[in-house]
Design a protein around this motif. Structure first.
Motif, PDB file in Angstrom:
ATOM      1  N   THR A   1       0.859  -1.182   0.000  1.00 34.45           N
ATOM      2  CA  THR A   1       0.000   0.000   0.000  1.00 34.45           C
ATOM      3  C   THR A   1       0.896   1.233   0.000  1.00 34.45           C
ATOM      4  N   LYS A   2       0.372   2.335  -0.496  1.00 34.61           N
ATOM      5  CA  LYS A   2       1.190   3.551  -0.536  1.00 34.61           C
ATOM      6  C   LYS A   2       1.351   4.160   0.856  1.00 34.61           C
ATOM      7  N   ARG A   3       0.252   4.207   1.597  1.00 36.77           N
ATOM      8  CA  ARG A   3       0.286   4.765   2.954  1.00 36.77           C
ATOM      9  C   ARG A   3      -0.439   3.798   3.879  1.00 36.77           C
ATOM     10  N   LEU A   4       0.205   3.421   4.951  1.00 35.58           N
ATOM     11  CA  LEU A   4      -0.398   2.523   5.932  1.00 35.58           C
ATOM     12  C   LEU A   4      -0.641   3.301   7.215  1.00 35.58           C
ATOM     13  N   CYS A   5      -1.881   3.269   7.687  1.00 37.34           N
ATOM     14  CA  CYS A   5      -2.241   3.946   8.933  1.00 37.34           C
ATOM     15  C   CYS A   5      -2.688   2.891   9.934  1.00 37.34           C
ATOM     16  N   LEU A   6      -1.895   2.689  10.979  1.00 38.53           N
ATOM     17  CA  LEU A   6      -2.203   1.708  12.017  1.00 38.53           C
ATOM     18  C   LEU A   6      -3.036   2.364  13.109  1.00 38.53           C
ATOM     19  N   LEU A   7      -4.133   1.713  13.461  1.00 42.04           N
ATOM     20  CA  LEU A   7      -5.039   2.232  14.478  1.00 42.04           C
ATOM     21  C   LEU A   7      -4.754   1.591  15.829  1.00 42.04           C
ATOM     22  N   HIS A   8      -4.593   2.435  16.838  1.00 36.19           N
ATOM     23  CA  HIS A   8      -4.489   2.008  18.243  1.00 36.19           C
ATOM     24  C   HIS A   8      -3.229   1.193  18.540  1.00 36.19           C
ATOM     25  N   TRP A   9      -2.165   1.353  17.785  1.00 32.44           N
ATOM     26  CA  TRP A   9      -0.947   0.598  18.084  1.00 32.44           C
ATOM     27  C   TRP A   9      -0.367   1.092  19.407  1.00 32.44           C
TER      28      TRP A   9
END
Length: 243
Positions: A107-115
């Motif tokens: 993916t171009k941009r990965l956004c991890l939630l609640h890490w």
């Protein structure tokens, strides 16, 4: 008899609210990516489709492993992927399937939630199943709460699973906050079960809250559409016809 658990539960909303105020996170957004664009939010509940009048103006946001559920029509690399923290190390059936199908993907941009752990641990976890990205972003619980309050006009402290909005709804809110001209949902059906990238037919956890969110999008006159005719019929969300 003194019930410590009951007291703890009664204080939980106050403590969560206090932490939210102390953190005071900025509202997350990606205006450089989405401002003035048609943004497609691709879920896996359980089928998705390419929206009408697709062109280079569209930006694509996927959720967890939904890029694989959409592999028959989504030939482009996602512009942004929202991924729940549990997908990295979790051992439940869904997390194991997410890692299996995303192995070697990009993916171009990965956004991890609640890490909740360090960056090195996250990078190691992603490398373990070969998931690649050009940019890595983190969205804390409190940043997510701030985003949803800004877009939905409601403070949801996410105290219970049933009250939380799904990541697909969060992605739609992120697109709205980022200035998207139109937000088109596909593969996001709160009435469905199962995921398009596996045969486990797992029950969805956010059916009622997501259905309510779709109604709230309409009430607040956000430019949110669905590309799926059945979802339009079931939820009243306007069907995307191009624009």
């Amino acid at each position: 008899m003194f019930n410590l658990d009951a007291v703890s539960q009664s204080w939980r909303p106050f403590i969560r609210h206090l932490k939210y105020r102390i953190h005071a996170p900025p509202v997350p957004s990606f205006p450089q990516l989405m401002q003035g664009r048609n943004v497609v939010i691709v879920g896996s509940a359980p089928r998705s489709c390419r929206p009408k009048h697709w062109d280079d103006n569209f930006r694509v946001v996927t959720i967890n492993a939904s890029q694989m559920a959409a592999h028959s029509w989504l030939t482009e690399t996602p512009d942004l992927t929202l991924m729940q923290f549990n997908q990295i190390e979790g051992m439940n059936a869904n997390a194991l399937e997410v890692r299996r199908v995303l192995a070697g993907q990009h993916t171009k941009r990965l956004c991890l939630l609640h890490w909740r752990h360090g960056l090195a641990r996250l990078e190691h976890g992603l490398a373990a199943f070969g998931y690649r990205y050009d940019e890595l972003h983190l969205m804390s619980r409190y940043a997510r709460i701030a985003l949803m309050q800004a877009v939905m006009g409601q403070l949801n402290l996410e105290l219970e699973t049933g009250s939380k909005w799904s990541n697909g709804i969060v992605a739609a809110a992120l697109a709205i906050e980022s200035g998207a001209a139109n937000v088109i949902l596909t593969g996001i059906n709160p009435i469905s079960s199962g995921h398009g990238y596996n045969q486990l037919d797992l029950k969805r956890q956010h059916c009622d809250s997501d259905f309510a969110a779709l109604q709230l999008f309409r009430l607040r006159q956000h430019p949110v559409f669905t590309a799926d005719a059945a979802v339009a019929d079931q939820t009243g969300l306007p069907l995307w016809s191009g624009g």
